[in-house]
Write a protein that holds these residues in place. Structure first.
Motif, PDB file in Angstrom:
ATOM      1  N   MET A   6       0.831  -1.217   0.000  1.00 41.72           N
ATOM      2  CA  MET A   6       0.000   0.000   0.000  1.00 41.72           C
ATOM      3  C   MET A   6       0.861   1.260   0.000  1.00 41.72           C
ATOM      4  O   MET A   6       0.434   2.306  -0.478  1.00 41.72           O
ATOM      5  N   GLU A   7       2.106   1.147   0.514  1.00 41.31           N
ATOM      6  CA  GLU A   7       2.995   2.321   0.466  1.00 41.31           C
ATOM      7  C   GLU A   7       3.333   2.657  -0.992  1.00 41.31           C
ATOM      8  O   GLU A   7       3.407   3.823  -1.365  1.00 41.31           O
ATOM      9  N   GLU A   8       3.532   1.619  -1.807  1.00 37.98           N
ATOM     10  CA  GLU A   8       3.788   1.855  -3.242  1.00 37.98           C
ATOM     11  C   GLU A   8       2.548   2.425  -3.927  1.00 37.98           C
ATOM     12  O   GLU A   8       2.654   3.278  -4.808  1.00 37.98           O
ATOM     13  N   VAL A   9       1.384   1.924  -3.514  1.00 38.40           N
ATOM     14  CA  VAL A   9       0.131   2.427  -4.103  1.00 38.40           C
ATOM     15  C   VAL A   9      -0.023   3.912  -3.776  1.00 38.40           C
ATOM     16  O   VAL A   9      -0.329   4.732  -4.655  1.00 38.40           O
ATOM     17  N   GLU A  10       0.191   4.262  -2.510  1.00 37.33           N
ATOM     18  CA  GLU A  10       0.058   5.671  -2.116  1.00 37.33           C
ATOM     19  C   GLU A  10       1.075   6.555  -2.813  1.00 37.33           C
ATOM     20  O   GLU A  10       0.810   7.721  -3.131  1.00 37.33           O
ATOM     21  N   ALA A  11       2.258   5.979  -3.071  1.00 39.71           N
ATOM     22  CA  ALA A  11       3.322   6.756  -3.725  1.00 39.71           C
ATOM     23  C   ALA A  11       2.987   7.076  -5.179  1.00 39.71           C
ATOM     24  O   ALA A  11       3.651   7.913  -5.796  1.00 39.71           O
ATOM     25  N   LEU A  12       1.951   6.413  -5.723  1.00 41.18           N
ATOM     26  CA  LEU A  12       1.580   6.661  -7.119  1.00 41.18           C
ATOM     27  C   LEU A  12       1.229   8.122  -7.373  1.00 41.18           C
ATOM     28  O   LEU A  12       1.412   8.637  -8.472  1.00 41.18           O
ATOM     29  N   ARG A  13       0.717   8.808  -6.324  1.00 39.38           N
ATOM     30  CA  ARG A  13       0.357  10.212  -6.502  1.00 39.38           C
ATOM     31  C   ARG A  13       1.568  11.032  -6.947  1.00 39.38           C
ATOM     32  O   ARG A  13       1.513  11.801  -7.896  1.00 39.38           O
ATOM     33  N   GLY A  14       2.685  10.829  -6.254  1.00 36.52           N
ATOM     34  CA  GLY A  14       3.891  11.560  -6.621  1.00 36.52           C
ATOM     35  C   GLY A  14       4.513  11.028  -7.899  1.00 36.52           C
ATOM     36  O   GLY A  14       4.946  11.806  -8.756  1.00 36.52           O
ATOM     37  N   VAL A  15       4.541   9.703  -8.029  1.00 30.75           N
ATOM     38  CA  VAL A  15       5.153   9.080  -9.204  1.00 30.75           C
ATOM     39  C   VAL A  15       4.439   9.513 -10.479  1.00 30.75           C
ATOM     40  O   VAL A  15       5.072   9.904 -11.470  1.00 30.75           O
ATOM     41  N   ASN A  16       3.121   9.465 -10.458  1.00 31.06           N
ATOM     42  CA  ASN A  16       2.368   9.780 -11.679  1.00 31.06           C
ATOM     43  C   ASN A  16       2.426  11.261 -12.045  1.00 31.06           C
ATOM     44  O   ASN A  16       2.362  11.612 -13.228  1.00 31.06           O
ATOM     45  N   SER A  17       2.542  12.125 -11.038  1.00 27.97           N
ATOM     46  CA  SER A  17       2.642  13.556 -11.360  1.00 27.97           C
ATOM     47  C   SER A  17       3.963  13.846 -12.067  1.00 27.97           C
ATOM     48  O   SER A  17       4.046  14.765 -12.892  1.00 27.97           O
ATOM     49  N   VAL A  18       5.014  13.064 -11.756  1.00 31.29           N
ATOM     50  CA  VAL A  18       6.292  13.205 -12.466  1.00 31.29           C
ATOM     51  C   VAL A  18       6.203  12.567 -13.849  1.00 31.29           C
ATOM     52  O   VAL A  18       6.644  13.140 -14.850  1.00 31.29           O
ATOM     53  N   LYS A  19       5.583  11.390 -13.908  1.00 32.64           N
ATOM     54  CA  LYS A  19       5.483  10.663 -15.187  1.00 32.64           C
ATOM     55  C   LYS A  19       4.661  11.433 -16.222  1.00 32.64           C
ATOM     56  O   LYS A  19       4.959  11.395 -17.414  1.00 32.64           O
ATOM     57  N   ILE A  20       3.610  12.123 -15.773  1.00 34.31           N
ATOM     58  CA  ILE A  20       2.783  12.847 -16.743  1.00 34.31           C
ATOM     59  C   ILE A  20       3.565  14.023 -17.330  1.00 34.31           C
ATOM     60  O   ILE A  20       3.432  14.346 -18.514  1.00 34.31           O
ATOM     61  N   LYS A  21       4.412  14.632 -16.511  1.00 34.28           N
ATOM     62  CA  LYS A  21       5.263  15.730 -16.992  1.00 34.28           C
ATOM     63  C   LYS A  21       6.268  15.188 -18.007  1.00 34.28           C
ATOM     64  O   LYS A  21       6.463  15.773 -19.086  1.00 34.28           O
ATOM     65  N   GLU A  22       6.902  14.058 -17.683  1.00 32.74           N
ATOM     66  CA  GLU A  22       7.899  13.472 -18.584  1.00 32.74           C
ATOM     67  C   GLU A  22       7.257  13.046 -19.900  1.00 32.74           C
ATOM     68  O   GLU A  22       7.835  13.242 -20.978  1.00 32.74           O
ATOM     69  N   ALA A  23       6.053  12.474 -19.795  1.00 38.26           N
ATOM     70  CA  ALA A  23       5.365  12.022 -21.009  1.00 38.26           C
ATOM     71  C   ALA A  23       5.004  13.209 -21.898  1.00 38.26           C
ATOM     72  O   ALA A  23       5.150  13.162 -23.121  1.00 38.26           O
ATOM     73  N   HIS A  24       4.542  14.271 -21.272  1.00 38.21           N
ATOM     74  CA  HIS A  24       4.181  15.481 -22.035  1.00 38.21           C
ATOM     75  C   HIS A  24       5.413  16.062 -22.727  1.00 38.21           C
ATOM     76  O   HIS A  24       5.360  16.434 -23.913  1.00 38.21           O
ATOM     77  N   GLU A  25       6.519  16.117 -22.003  1.00 38.93           N
ATOM     78  CA  GLU A  25       7.751  16.677 -22.573  1.00 38.93           C
ATOM     79  C   GLU A  25       8.307  15.794 -23.687  1.00 38.93           C
ATOM     80  O   GLU A  25       9.019  16.268 -24.569  1.00 38.93           O
ATOM     81  N   ALA A  26       7.960  14.497 -23.633  1.00 36.32           N
ATOM     82  CA  ALA A  26       8.406  13.578 -24.685  1.00 36.32           C
ATOM     83  C   ALA A  26       7.479  13.602 -25.900  1.00 36.32           C
ATOM     84  O   ALA A  26       7.680  12.851 -26.858  1.00 36.32           O
ATOM     85  N   GLY A  27       6.468  14.442 -25.846  1.00 39.76           N
ATOM     86  CA  GLY A  27       5.570  14.595 -26.983  1.00 39.76           C
ATOM     87  C   GLY A  27       4.343  13.715 -26.957  1.00 39.76           C
ATOM     88  O   GLY A  27       3.556  13.684 -27.923  1.00 39.76           O
ATOM     89  N   LYS A  28       4.130  13.017 -25.857  1.00 41.50           N
ATOM     90  CA  LYS A  28       2.951  12.156 -25.732  1.00 41.50           C
ATOM     91  C   LYS A  28       1.705  13.016 -25.507  1.00 41.50           C
ATOM     92  O   LYS A  28       1.740  13.981 -24.742  1.00 41.50           O
ATOM     93  N   LYS A  29       0.608  12.672 -26.166  1.00 44.35           N
ATOM     94  CA  LYS A  29      -0.630  13.408 -25.993  1.00 44.35           C
ATOM     95  C   LYS A  29      -1.367  12.920 -24.744  1.00 44.35           C
ATOM     96  O   LYS A  29      -1.321  11.726 -24.407  1.00 44.35           O
ATOM     97  N   VAL A  30      -2.053  13.845 -24.077  1.00 44.79           N
ATOM     98  CA  VAL A  30      -2.758  13.522 -22.831  1.00 44.79           C
ATOM     99  C   VAL A  30      -4.217  13.961 -22.946  1.00 44.79           C
ATOM    100  O   VAL A  30      -4.502  15.101 -23.351  1.00 44.79           O
ATOM    101  N   VAL A  31      -5.120  13.046 -22.589  1.00 44.31           N
ATOM    102  CA  VAL A  31      -6.560  13.341 -22.572  1.00 44.31           C
ATOM    103  C   VAL A  31      -7.034  13.298 -21.121  1.00 44.31           C
ATOM    104  O   VAL A  31      -6.987  12.241 -20.482  1.00 44.31           O
ATOM    105  N   GLY A  32      -7.458  14.429 -20.593  1.00 40.37           N
ATOM    106  CA  GLY A  32      -7.955  14.496 -19.226  1.00 40.37           C
ATOM    107  C   GLY A  32      -9.447  14.226 -19.172  1.00 40.37           C
ATOM    108  O   GLY A  32     -10.204  14.716 -20.013  1.00 40.37           O
ATOM    109  N   MET A  33      -9.870  13.423 -18.173  1.00 40.97           N
ATOM    110  CA  MET A  33     -11.276  13.012 -18.065  1.00 40.97           C
ATOM    111  C   MET A  33     -11.741  13.125 -16.615  1.00 40.97           C
ATOM    112  O   MET A  33     -10.940  13.051 -15.693  1.00 40.97           O
TER     113      MET A  33
END
Length: 386
Positions: A6-33
């Protein structure tokens, strides 16, 4: 003691906020829902990332109330507040937004939000019954597909849709297996941990990694069950929580229930089991299959919404429920009115204790809620442990 993963699950909040930035900078498109009616598969088939947008915290509501009426549902105000303050990384890095016409408050809020980011709105039928509703929803699926194809300059083929459907079905199956672990008496996971795992999946930038994490969590929980380790005593009142969606920051009723000794074993809401109950039929035309799956969502914006009663009954039986708690956000008219029907069904058909709690995201009424919850648990007549 909670499962270590569950510590890894909770850490997803921080991990994913970094990953979405990296993905955006790499040119990946993002659809927010925002909504459980949003077909993530179509975004994935456009080779984009689909993410849930923030809307479960009290903090941005004050800013939202400068433009929105105060007597509006906190979920809408929080969502809009995050958008205008740029405090949600998933909103910030989204290239386009997908909105839906579920309730009047959201519809009108989307008119304002659509001035901030490119937005596509799917017009949801007002009923899930009949071929007309299905055909309308299929057309909305096709319009969203065309919107992404034009916006991102891609072709969304049936093969890509089928691959995306398989991926999302695997995610739903993993989350469903996790949720069903709490059908065991006593429950191996707290309702708070179950909510976190279910809610955080929406922010997963890497779906495969998210599925792998949940499967490891399931394995750890199953091992703990073999060793007799559970989250609650078997005498703890087993609660089904229904009503409005919750997430981190808006889980106060869930917390009060468990701090008062109840074991919240089933989450029948949009951020819980509701979106997991039906998989997409992989044998059908993908657009038809997606329309059928999403239209089957038992939401209070539909008339009628008997599917919600059917789901509550199935969960009450499978999870050996002792009582039902209906959470309604203030000014959420559809869930508030429907609560009368749910109350009668739970008390008269299921012969179970029922309580509706109407509140907002603030902590101002926690003491009052605690008094009501404790009185409710006493009516269940089970041993309540702190």
């Amino acid at each position: 003691m909670r499962p270590e993963i569950m510590e890894e699950v909770e850490a997803l909040r921080g991990v994913n906020s970094v990953k979405i930035k990296e993905a955006h900078e790499a040119g990946k498109k993002v659809v927010g829902m925002y909504c459980v009616f949003s077909p993530q598969e179509i975004a994935l088939a456009a080779d984009a990332i689909s993410v849930t947008l923030c809307g479960t915290a009290q903090a941005p509501i004050e800013d939202a109330e400068k433009e929105l009426p105060r007597n509006l549902c906190p979920l809408i105000k929080s969502s809009y507040g995050f958008a205008i303050t740029d405090k949600c990384p998933y909103f910030y890095f989204s290239d386009v937004l997908l909105a839906e016409t579920t309730c009047d408050g959201k519809k009108k809020m989307y008119e304002l939000m659509g001035k901030i980011k490119p937005m596509h709105i799917m017009n949801l039928p007002q009923t899930a019954e009949g071929n007309d509703a299905l055909e309308m929803w299929k057309n909305e699926m096709i319009k969203f597909k065309s919107f992404l194809e034009e916006k991102f300059g891609v072709e969304i083929t049936d093969e890509k849709l089928k691959d995306a459907i398989k991926l999302m079905n695997r995610e739903r199956s993993a989350m469903r297996r996790l949720h069903k672990l709490n059908a065991h008496k006593p429950a191996p996971l707290t309702g708070v941990d179950m909510m976190l795992a279910q809610w955080l999946k929406g922010f997963n930038v890497d779906k495969e990694a998210g599925i792998e994490l949940i499967e490891r969590l399931i394995s750890e929980v199953e091992e703990r069950m073999e060793n007799g380790i559970y989250a609650f005593d078997e005498n703890a009142p087993r609660i089904l929580l229904t009503g409005c969606p919750i997430g981190s920051g808006s889980e106060k009723v869930l917390k009060v229930l468990e701090e008062s000794g109840a074991s919240v074993v089933a989450l029948e809401n949009c951020t819980g089991y509701k979106g997991l109950d039906v998989l997409v039929d992989e044998s059908k035309d993908p657009i038809t299959a997606l329309a059928e799956k999403y239209l089957s969502t038992p939401c209070s914006c539909m008339t009628n919404n008997n599917g919600r009663l059917d789901l509550i009954k199935r969960l009450a039986e499978e999870y050996e429920i002792d009582g039902v708690v209906d959470l309604t956000w203030q000014a959420c008219h559809t869930y508030n009115i429907e609560s009368f029907t749910v109350r009668n069904f739970v008390k008269d058909e299921l012969n179970l204790p029922f309580i509706q709690i109407e509140t907002d995201y603030s902590d101002s009424d926690v003491g009052q809620i605690k008094v009501r919850v404790e009185a409710f648990l006493e009516t269940i007549g089970s041993t309540v442990t702190a």
